[in-house]
Design a protein around this motif. Structure first.
Motif, PDB file in Angstrom:
ATOM      1  N   SER A  80       0.896  -1.144   0.047  1.00 42.12           N
ATOM      2  CA  SER A  80       0.070   0.136   0.022  1.00 42.12           C
ATOM      3  C   SER A  80       0.875   1.232  -0.061  1.00 42.12           C
ATOM      4  CB  SER A  80      -1.041  -0.011   1.198  1.00 42.12           C
ATOM      5  OG  SER A  80      -1.897  -1.111   1.130  1.00 42.12           O
ATOM      6  N   VAL A  81       0.745   2.250  -0.877  1.00 46.63           N
ATOM      7  CA  VAL A  81       1.255   3.288  -1.102  1.00 46.63           C
ATOM      8  C   VAL A  81       0.244   4.357  -0.747  1.00 46.63           C
ATOM      9  CG1 VAL A  81       2.949   4.748  -2.620  1.00 46.63           C
ATOM     10  CG2 VAL A  81       3.266   2.269  -2.433  1.00 46.63           C
ATOM     11  N   THR A  82       0.499   5.383   0.021  1.00 43.00           N
ATOM     12  CA  THR A  82      -0.189   6.686   0.261  1.00 43.00           C
ATOM     13  C   THR A  82       0.499   7.626  -0.372  1.00 43.00           C
ATOM     14  OG1 THR A  82      -0.970   5.772   2.284  1.00 43.00           O
ATOM     15  CG2 THR A  82      -1.215   8.134   2.092  1.00 43.00           C
ATOM     16  N   LEU A  83      -0.228   8.394  -1.206  1.00 44.44           N
ATOM     17  CA  LEU A  83       0.101   9.655  -1.995  1.00 44.44           C
ATOM     18  C   LEU A  83      -0.684  10.801  -1.556  1.00 44.44           C
ATOM     19  CD1 LEU A  83       0.101   7.690  -5.480  1.00 44.44           C
ATOM     20  CD2 LEU A  83       2.181   8.550  -4.178  1.00 44.44           C
ATOM     21  N   ARG A  84      -0.136  11.964  -1.397  1.00 40.96           N
ATOM     22  CA  ARG A  84      -0.754  13.095  -0.806  1.00 40.96           C
ATOM     23  C   ARG A  84      -0.453  14.554  -1.802  1.00 40.96           C
ATOM     24  NH1 ARG A  84       0.921  10.545   3.666  1.00 40.96           N
ATOM     25  NH2 ARG A  84      -0.276   9.589   4.941  1.00 40.96           N
ATOM     26  N   GLU A 121      -3.459   0.197 -18.157  1.00 44.02           N
ATOM     27  CA  GLU A 121      -4.634   0.500 -17.449  1.00 44.02           C
ATOM     28  C   GLU A 121      -4.804   1.866 -16.632  1.00 44.02           C
ATOM     29  OE1 GLU A 121      -7.337  -1.763 -13.782  1.00 44.02           O
ATOM     30  OE2 GLU A 121      -6.150  -3.035 -15.153  1.00 44.02           O
ATOM     31  N   GLU A 122      -5.732   2.577 -17.105  1.00 41.40           N
ATOM     32  CA  GLU A 122      -5.765   4.062 -16.491  1.00 41.40           C
ATOM     33  C   GLU A 122      -6.943   4.152 -15.343  1.00 41.40           C
ATOM     34  OE1 GLU A 122      -4.476   6.838 -19.867  1.00 41.40           O
ATOM     35  OE2 GLU A 122      -6.565   5.927 -20.055  1.00 41.40           O
ATOM     36  N   ASN A 123      -6.716   4.666 -14.520  1.00 40.07           N
ATOM     37  CA  ASN A 123      -7.838   4.987 -13.429  1.00 40.07           C
ATOM     38  C   ASN A 123      -7.706   6.289 -12.596  1.00 40.07           C
ATOM     39  OD1 ASN A 123      -8.823   2.161 -12.894  1.00 40.07           O
ATOM     40  ND2 ASN A 123      -6.590   1.735 -12.415  1.00 40.07           N
ATOM     41  N   PHE A 124      -8.751   6.687 -12.293  1.00 38.18           N
ATOM     42  CA  PHE A 124      -9.052   8.037 -11.606  1.00 38.18           C
ATOM     43  C   PHE A 124      -9.478   7.551 -10.344  1.00 38.18           C
ATOM     44  CE2 PHE A 124      -8.940   9.693 -16.114  1.00 38.18           C
ATOM     45  CZ  PHE A 124      -8.045  10.884 -15.802  1.00 38.18           C
ATOM     46  N   ILE A 125      -8.771   8.200  -9.397  1.00 39.70           N
ATOM     47  CA  ILE A 125      -9.270   7.697  -8.018  1.00 39.70           C
ATOM     48  C   ILE A 125      -9.593   9.074  -7.163  1.00 39.70           C
ATOM     49  CG2 ILE A 125      -8.605   6.746  -5.634  1.00 39.70           C
ATOM     50  CD1 ILE A 125      -6.496   4.916  -7.485  1.00 39.70           C
ATOM     51  N   LYS A 126     -10.650   9.167  -7.064  1.00 38.19           N
ATOM     52  CA  LYS A 126     -11.158  10.673  -5.911  1.00 38.19           C
ATOM     53  C   LYS A 126     -10.127  10.424  -4.811  1.00 38.19           C
ATOM     54  CE  LYS A 126     -14.482  13.653  -4.971  1.00 38.19           C
ATOM     55  NZ  LYS A 126     -15.580  14.670  -5.866  1.00 38.19           N
ATOM     56  N   MET A 127      -9.401  11.522  -4.522  1.00 35.76           N
ATOM     57  CA  MET A 127      -8.787  11.820  -3.369  1.00 35.76           C
ATOM     58  C   MET A 127      -9.663  12.443  -2.228  1.00 35.76           C
ATOM     59  SD  MET A 127      -5.202  13.104  -4.905  1.00 35.76           S
ATOM     60  CE  MET A 127      -4.209  12.308  -3.390  1.00 35.76           C
ATOM     61  N   GLN A 128      -9.252  12.059  -0.966  1.00 37.45           N
ATOM     62  CA  GLN A 128     -10.068  12.338   0.148  1.00 37.45           C
ATOM     63  C   GLN A 128      -9.346  13.753   0.821  1.00 37.45           C
ATOM     64  OE1 GLN A 128     -13.332  11.352   0.809  1.00 37.45           O
ATOM     65  NE2 GLN A 128     -12.701   9.938  -1.058  1.00 37.45           N
ATOM     66  N   LYS A 129     -10.243  14.775   1.167  1.00 39.17           N
ATOM     67  CA  LYS A 129      -9.510  15.975   1.908  1.00 39.17           C
ATOM     68  C   LYS A 129      -9.348  15.564   3.466  1.00 39.17           C
ATOM     69  CE  LYS A 129      -8.099  20.393   2.105  1.00 39.17           C
ATOM     70  NZ  LYS A 129      -6.855  20.645   2.655  1.00 39.17           N
ATOM     71  N   LYS A 130      -8.049  15.675   3.877  1.00 36.96           N
ATOM     72  CA  LYS A 130      -7.726  15.552   5.106  1.00 36.96           C
ATOM     73  C   LYS A 130      -6.945  16.702   5.514  1.00 36.96           C
ATOM     74  CE  LYS A 130      -8.270  10.489   5.213  1.00 36.96           C
ATOM     75  NZ  LYS A 130      -7.529   9.103   5.614  1.00 36.96           N
ATOM     76  N   GLU A 131      -5.827  16.554   5.860  1.00 32.99           N
ATOM     77  CA  GLU A 131      -4.743  17.619   6.111  1.00 32.99           C
ATOM     78  C   GLU A 131      -4.488  18.368   4.788  1.00 32.99           C
ATOM     79  OE1 GLU A 131      -0.300  18.889   7.475  1.00 32.99           O
ATOM     80  OE2 GLU A 131      -1.293  17.320   8.351  1.00 32.99           O
ATOM     81  N   LEU A 132      -4.204  17.141   3.805  1.00 32.55           N
ATOM     82  CA  LEU A 132      -3.989  17.304   2.274  1.00 32.55           C
ATOM     83  C   LEU A 132      -4.978  16.277   1.962  1.00 32.55           C
ATOM     84  CD1 LEU A 132      -0.176  16.624   2.793  1.00 32.55           C
ATOM     85  CD2 LEU A 132      -1.191  19.005   2.664  1.00 32.55           C
ATOM     86  N   TYR A 133      -5.008  16.417   0.478  1.00 32.60           N
ATOM     87  CA  TYR A 133      -5.726  15.496  -0.237  1.00 32.60           C
ATOM     88  C   TYR A 133      -4.904  14.133  -0.238  1.00 32.60           C
ATOM     89  CZ  TYR A 133      -9.040  18.869  -1.864  1.00 32.60           C
ATOM     90  OH  TYR A 133     -10.138  19.764  -1.996  1.00 32.60           O
ATOM     91  N   GLU A 134      -5.471  13.045  -0.173  1.00 35.68           N
ATOM     92  CA  GLU A 134      -4.788  11.770  -0.032  1.00 35.68           C
ATOM     93  C   GLU A 134      -5.598  10.573  -0.641  1.00 35.68           C
ATOM     94  OE1 GLU A 134      -4.328   9.260   4.317  1.00 35.68           O
ATOM     95  OE2 GLU A 134      -3.406  11.141   4.184  1.00 35.68           O
ATOM     96  N   ALA A 135      -4.772   9.557  -1.169  1.00 33.47           N
ATOM     97  CA  ALA A 135      -5.425   8.512  -1.600  1.00 33.47           C
ATOM     98  C   ALA A 135      -4.274   7.309  -1.269  1.00 33.47           C
ATOM     99  CB  ALA A 135      -5.577   8.562  -2.947  1.00 33.47           C
ATOM    100  N   THR A 136      -4.861   6.060  -0.931  1.00 30.43           N
ATOM    101  CA  THR A 136      -3.904   5.076  -0.801  1.00 30.43           C
ATOM    102  C   THR A 136      -4.113   3.830  -1.698  1.00 30.43           C
ATOM    103  OG1 THR A 136      -3.718   5.396   1.740  1.00 30.43           O
ATOM    104  CG2 THR A 136      -3.096   3.226   0.995  1.00 30.43           C
ATOM    105  N   VAL A 137      -3.207   3.462  -2.677  1.00 29.64           N
ATOM    106  CA  VAL A 137      -3.317   2.579  -3.692  1.00 29.64           C
ATOM    107  C   VAL A 137      -2.502   1.228  -3.429  1.00 29.64           C
ATOM    108  CG1 VAL A 137      -3.953   4.295  -5.523  1.00 29.64           C
ATOM    109  CG2 VAL A 137      -1.619   3.621  -4.947  1.00 29.64           C
ATOM    110  N   VAL A 138      -2.909   0.217  -3.653  1.00 29.50           N
ATOM    111  CA  VAL A 138      -2.153  -0.911  -3.512  1.00 29.50           C
ATOM    112  C   VAL A 138      -1.681  -1.357  -4.844  1.00 29.50           C
ATOM    113  CG1 VAL A 138      -2.492  -3.638  -3.043  1.00 29.50           C
ATOM    114  CG2 VAL A 138      -3.851  -2.035  -1.792  1.00 29.50           C
ATOM    115  N   MET A 139      -0.282  -1.567  -4.791  1.00 30.57           N
ATOM    116  CA  MET A 139       0.743  -1.651  -5.900  1.00 30.57           C
ATOM    117  C   MET A 139       0.135  -3.197  -6.637  1.00 30.57           C
ATOM    118  SD  MET A 139       2.668   0.951  -6.448  1.00 30.57           S
ATOM    119  CE  MET A 139       1.206   1.823  -6.016  1.00 30.57           C
TER     120      MET A 139
END
Length: 124
Positions: free
Chosen positions: A24-28, A49-67
């Motif tokens: 799991s990699v978290t990108l902000r 394979e292209e994907n758009f993942i909506k990021m969640q607003k916390k302190e920063l915008y954040e999304a975690t993806v599994v490689m």
């Protein structure tokens, strides 16, 4: 700068560097409130394979993806939608680190994904 990501800083990409398959990699992404962002997306491309993942607003915008489960080069950048326009945040110099804003997605960040069963030789 109104939008900021640094792929070489664990605040923005954790863990840093090459990762094992299935990690799991978290990108902000830091987006200034003055931009009035409507949506912020993490764009990924793995083996076409292209994907758009909506990021969640916390302190920063954040999304975690599994490689992926197979070794590969995993590509990502960001898309910020405002009421006025769409802004891509890309790997502007191709070397990683701090990127820049663009009207198109022409340079993505890279994560090297290696086999989780691989053992680094002790002499290395």
């Amino acid at each position: 700068m109104n939008i900021f990501h640094n792929s070489q800083d664990i605040k923005y990409r954790s863990p840093f560097g090459a990762v094992k398959t299935n990690t799991s990699v978290t990108l902000r992404l830091d987006v200034a409130s003055s931009l009035n962002a409507v949506s912020v997306y993490l764009y990924t491309n793995n083996d076409g394979e292209e994907n758009f993942i909506k990021m969640q607003k916390k302190e920063l915008y954040e999304a975690t993806v599994v490689m992926p489960h197979k070794p590969c080069l995993f590509w990502y950048c960001f898309l910020v939608e405002t009421p006025e326009r769409k802004i891509w945040y890309i790997n502007s110099d191709g070397l990683g680190g701090v990127g820049g804003c663009s009207d198109n997605m022409d340079r993505a960040y890279q994560i090297t994904v290696y086999d989780e069963k691989y053992n680094t030789p002790e002499w290395f």
